[in-house]
Write an enzyme that holds these catalytic residues in place. Structure first.
Site, PDB file in Angstrom:
ATOM      1  N   LYS A 178     -15.040  13.419 -25.793  1.00  9.76           N
ATOM      2  CA  LYS A 178     -15.569  12.079 -25.541  1.00  9.76           C
ATOM      3  C   LYS A 178     -16.926  11.930 -26.210  1.00  9.76           C
ATOM      4  O   LYS A 178     -17.592  12.914 -26.521  1.00  9.76           O
ATOM      5  CB  LYS A 178     -15.692  11.821 -24.031  1.00  9.76           C
ATOM      6  CG  LYS A 178     -14.338  11.632 -23.345  1.00  9.76           C
ATOM      7  CD  LYS A 178     -14.508  11.181 -21.914  1.00  9.76           C
ATOM      8  CE  LYS A 178     -13.153  10.820 -21.300  1.00  9.76           C
ATOM      9  NZ  LYS A 178     -12.520   9.658 -21.948  1.00  9.76           N
ATOM     10  N   HIS A 180      -1.384  15.764 -24.158  1.00 11.59           N
ATOM     11  CA  HIS A 180      -1.309  15.079 -25.444  1.00 11.59           C
ATOM     12  C   HIS A 180      -1.321  16.057 -26.630  1.00 11.59           C
ATOM     13  O   HIS A 180      -0.456  16.000 -27.509  1.00 11.59           O
ATOM     14  CB  HIS A 180      -2.473  14.100 -25.609  1.00 11.59           C
ATOM     15  CG  HIS A 180      -2.484  12.995 -24.604  1.00 11.59           C
ATOM     16  ND1 HIS A 180      -1.342  12.408 -24.120  1.00 11.59           N
ATOM     17  CD2 HIS A 180      -3.509  12.356 -23.995  1.00 11.59           C
ATOM     18  CE1 HIS A 180      -1.666  11.457 -23.257  1.00 11.59           C
ATOM     19  NE2 HIS A 180      -2.968  11.414 -23.162  1.00 11.59           N
ATOM     20  N   ASP A 235      -7.246  16.764 -18.997  1.00 14.73           N
ATOM     21  CA  ASP A 235      -7.009  15.348 -19.290  1.00 14.73           C
ATOM     22  C   ASP A 235      -6.283  15.140 -20.614  1.00 14.73           C
ATOM     23  O   ASP A 235      -5.452  14.241 -20.734  1.00 14.73           O
ATOM     24  CB  ASP A 235      -8.347  14.602 -19.310  1.00 14.73           C
ATOM     25  CG  ASP A 235      -8.181  13.091 -19.381  1.00 14.73           C
ATOM     26  OD1 ASP A 235      -7.279  12.565 -18.695  1.00 14.73           O
ATOM     27  OD2 ASP A 235      -8.940  12.440 -20.121  1.00 14.73           O
ATOM     28  N   HIS A 242       2.011   8.799 -23.994  1.00  7.63           N
ATOM     29  CA  HIS A 242       2.117   7.658 -24.915  1.00  7.63           C
ATOM     30  C   HIS A 242       1.920   8.054 -26.370  1.00  7.63           C
ATOM     31  O   HIS A 242       2.371   7.335 -27.272  1.00  7.63           O
ATOM     32  CB  HIS A 242       1.149   6.542 -24.527  1.00  7.63           C
ATOM     33  CG  HIS A 242      -0.297   6.846 -24.759  1.00  7.63           C
ATOM     34  ND1 HIS A 242      -1.074   7.527 -23.855  1.00  7.63           N
ATOM     35  CD2 HIS A 242      -1.114   6.545 -25.802  1.00  7.63           C
ATOM     36  CE1 HIS A 242      -2.302   7.640 -24.326  1.00  7.63           C
ATOM     37  NE2 HIS A 242      -2.360   7.057 -25.509  1.00  7.63           N
ATOM     38  N   ASP A 281       0.869  -1.173   0.000  1.00 10.65           N
ATOM     39  CA  ASP A 281       0.000   0.000   0.000  1.00 10.65           C
ATOM     40  C   ASP A 281       0.905   1.221   0.000  1.00 10.65           C
ATOM     41  O   ASP A 281       1.683   1.428   0.943  1.00 10.65           O
ATOM     42  CB  ASP A 281      -0.907  -0.003   1.234  1.00 10.65           C
ATOM     43  CG  ASP A 281      -1.962   1.097   1.190  1.00 10.65           C
ATOM     44  OD1 ASP A 281      -1.673   2.189   0.652  1.00 10.65           O
ATOM     45  OD2 ASP A 281      -3.078   0.875   1.705  1.00 10.65           O
ATOM     46  N   GLU A 333     -12.592  10.550 -28.970  1.00 12.72           N
ATOM     47  CA  GLU A 333     -12.898   9.250 -28.386  1.00 12.72           C
ATOM     48  C   GLU A 333     -14.388   8.976 -28.547  1.00 12.72           C
ATOM     49  O   GLU A 333     -15.209   9.880 -28.375  1.00 12.72           O
ATOM     50  CB  GLU A 333     -12.535   9.230 -26.898  1.00 12.72           C
ATOM     51  CG  GLU A 333     -11.068   9.509 -26.604  1.00 12.72           C
ATOM     52  CD  GLU A 333     -10.808   9.601 -25.117  1.00 12.72           C
ATOM     53  OE1 GLU A 333     -11.011  10.692 -24.548  1.00 12.72           O
ATOM     54  OE2 GLU A 333     -10.417   8.574 -24.531  1.00 12.72           O
ATOM     55  N   LYS A 339       0.566  10.815 -16.330  1.00 11.03           N
ATOM     56  CA  LYS A 339      -0.237  12.026 -16.233  1.00 11.03           C
ATOM     57  C   LYS A 339      -1.573  11.660 -15.594  1.00 11.03           C
ATOM     58  O   LYS A 339      -1.951  10.480 -15.566  1.00 11.03           O
ATOM     59  CB  LYS A 339      -0.400  12.663 -17.627  1.00 11.03           C
ATOM     60  CG  LYS A 339      -1.171  11.825 -18.661  1.00 11.03           C
ATOM     61  CD  LYS A 339      -2.618  12.240 -18.736  1.00 11.03           C
ATOM     62  CE  LYS A 339      -3.371  11.489 -19.799  1.00 11.03           C
ATOM     63  NZ  LYS A 339      -4.820  11.729 -19.774  1.00 11.03           N
TER      64      LYS A 339
END
Length: 486
Positions: free
Chosen positions: A337, A237, A232, A175, A89, A213, A145
């Site tokens: 999204k 990105h 986000d 990525h 933990d 997305e 991130k």
């Protein structure tokens, strides 16, 4: 294929979604390709009290399906032999003591600590790693991130981590920078004489970068509602992709030479005033609709989303770079999204010819453009006009497909695999430096602050579309359209 040096890979958050869906499948692919040293070991850490056999069973059920058609029994079994598990933990300092015994103390051996946890745990984890002696020069730490929720919190995390690790030991991962087509963008620009003379304001009309997305918040409502699309996706990105498009040629391929040029782009981004935020940004939130013919609920009906939330699930921004190469060229960035399809691409729209001599499509509208597709497939296409077959001189659109899949003689690694191999080998070029991250936060913060002060709710858009109509209007003011609308 050149193998890595011997290594120990320690995966914090070892039972989590990122490890199961991305990291273990990527490591398996590298193992199957012979890229991992035979003495490389993987230690997964998690709060669950698993025996190794129980953890391996979870890997079989949750990670193996993401390997897909590349699964080979013998390769998978020898890969599984690399894996062990330890209950830990991250908020209990006493749990770290066994870590001091795991890595083999060998100056030729690398220890990678991948922090696939919530960012608020990073400082504490790094402190405990140092306490058990795992901050020596052979240790590398991968930070996922989002690094903070604003400039101050990001700086606080980075300052805390820097107490225990040097900057050259820290790998802030994005990525998208590991994708083959993004790296090919550098090769096309800086390895050929063809494009570089055109890569400037004299010949480029606009640049569009999209990460769309088709999924919703997928059970992460509590996290996402505190984050939103700007934090986000845009802050990391999309800005990193913008840097790859806009950067000057680096002096070399050495990591700091590349990151120095990216930093210059971030510093050259025009800051937003209050009126700029109104005119040059669009924030949206999806309502119920249909994706792939299946009905989906709106954002406010998703689990763990508070009533009346004004968190954005879509953002579009007009960015401008104040330097000689790009002055006057708009960079349109968008992400969202529950959009019409899963898509990530960079579109370089070149200027039209000064005078149209031929019948057919208007060269001013159907301009030459370079489309770098990042997902779902990776490709690069150069669009132009050519003569239509038959009598007369009528033009028709066509394209050259730079098909790396069929022409390459070597296997194409996916983004996480390539980046994990870079970490083990000590290559920092595709990872963010601390000053890059700070500049990115500095640029988006005025947008966040303006939205927080505004009483205006995000613009609604139907799930399964390309976002709110205001996104198209943002481009139309410059006389252009999003790529899919051409």
């Amino acid at each position: 294929m050149t193998t890595t040096p011997p290594f120990d890979m320690i995966l914090f958050g070892g039972t989590g979604d990122l490890v199961m869906r991305k990291l273990l499948p990527a490591l398996y692919q590298a193992h199957k390709a012979g890229a991992l040293h035979p003495e490389g070991r993987i230690l997964a850490l998690g709060r669950k009290d698993f025996e190794r056999e129980a953890y391996v069973a979870q890997v079989e059920s949750q990670s193996r399906p993401h390997v897909g058609a590349d699964w080979v029994a013998d390769a998978w079994n020898t890969f599984i032999d690399r894996i062990s598990y330890l209950k830990l933990d991250a908020e209990h300092p006493q749990d770290f003591a066994p870590l001091a015994q795991f890595p083999v103390h060998d100056p030729q051996r690398v220890t990678v600590c991948y922090l696939a946890t919530a960012p608020q745990l990073f400082a504490g984890i790094c402190e405990q790693l140092a306490r058990v002696g795992l901050n020596h020069p052979g240790v590398r730490v991968v930070l996922e991130k989002p690094l903070g929720h604003d400039l101050a919190s990001s700086n606080a995390i980075n300052a805390a981590v820097a107490q225990y690790f040097d900057e050259n030991q820290l790998y802030r991962i994005d990525h998208y920078l590991g994708k083959e087509s993004v790296q090919n963008l550098m090769a096309i620009r800086f390895g050929n004489v063809l494009f570089e003379p055109l890569w400037r304001r004299d010949w480029v009309d606009n640049v569009q970068i999209t990460i769309a997305e088709d999924l919703g918040v997928e059970g992460r409502g509590d996290f996402y509602d505190k984050t939103g699309a700007l934090r986000d996706m845009m802050q990391n990105h999309l800005l990193q992709l913008l840097c790859m498009v806009a950067m000057e040629p680096p002096a070399s391929l050495e990591a700091n030479a590349i990151r120095d040029e990216k930093l210059k782009v971030l510093k050259a981004l025009k800051p937003f005033s209050e009126s700029d935020v109104v005119r040059k940004t669009v924030r949206g939130q999806y309502r119920s609709g249909a994706v792939d013919g299946k009905p989906v609920v709106g954002y406010l009906q998703e689990p763990n989303i508070p009533p009346g939330s004004v968190t954005e699930t879509f953002v579009a921004v007009k960015a401008e770079i104040a330097n000689w190469r790009w002055s006057g060229v708009p960079f349109f960035l968008r992400t969202g999204k529950r959009m019409q399809e899963r898509l990530a691409e960079i579109v370089i729209n070149f200027r039209g010819v000064p005078l149209s001599l031929f019948a057919g499509p208007d060269p001013q509208r159907v301009a030459n453009r370079l489309v770098i597709r990042l997902q779902p497939d990776e490709s690069i296409r150069l669009h132009f006009l050519a003569k239509e077959a038959g009598d007369g001189m009528r033009l028709q659109p066509t394209f050259l497909n730079l098909d790396f899949e069929s022409t390459s003689r070597t296997r194409r690694a996916d983004a996480y695999e390539r980046l994990l191999l870079d970490v083990i080998r000590g290559h920092l070029g595709l990872f963010m430096r601390r000053d890059e991250l700070a500049e990115a936060w500095r640029w988006v913060e005025p947008i966040l602050e303006s939205w927080a002060r505004s009483n205006e709710a995000p613009k609604s858009y139907t799930a399964g579309t390309w976002g709110p109509a205001a996104s198209s209007a943002l481009l139309s003011r410059d006389g252009v359209s999003w790529h899919e609308e051409l």
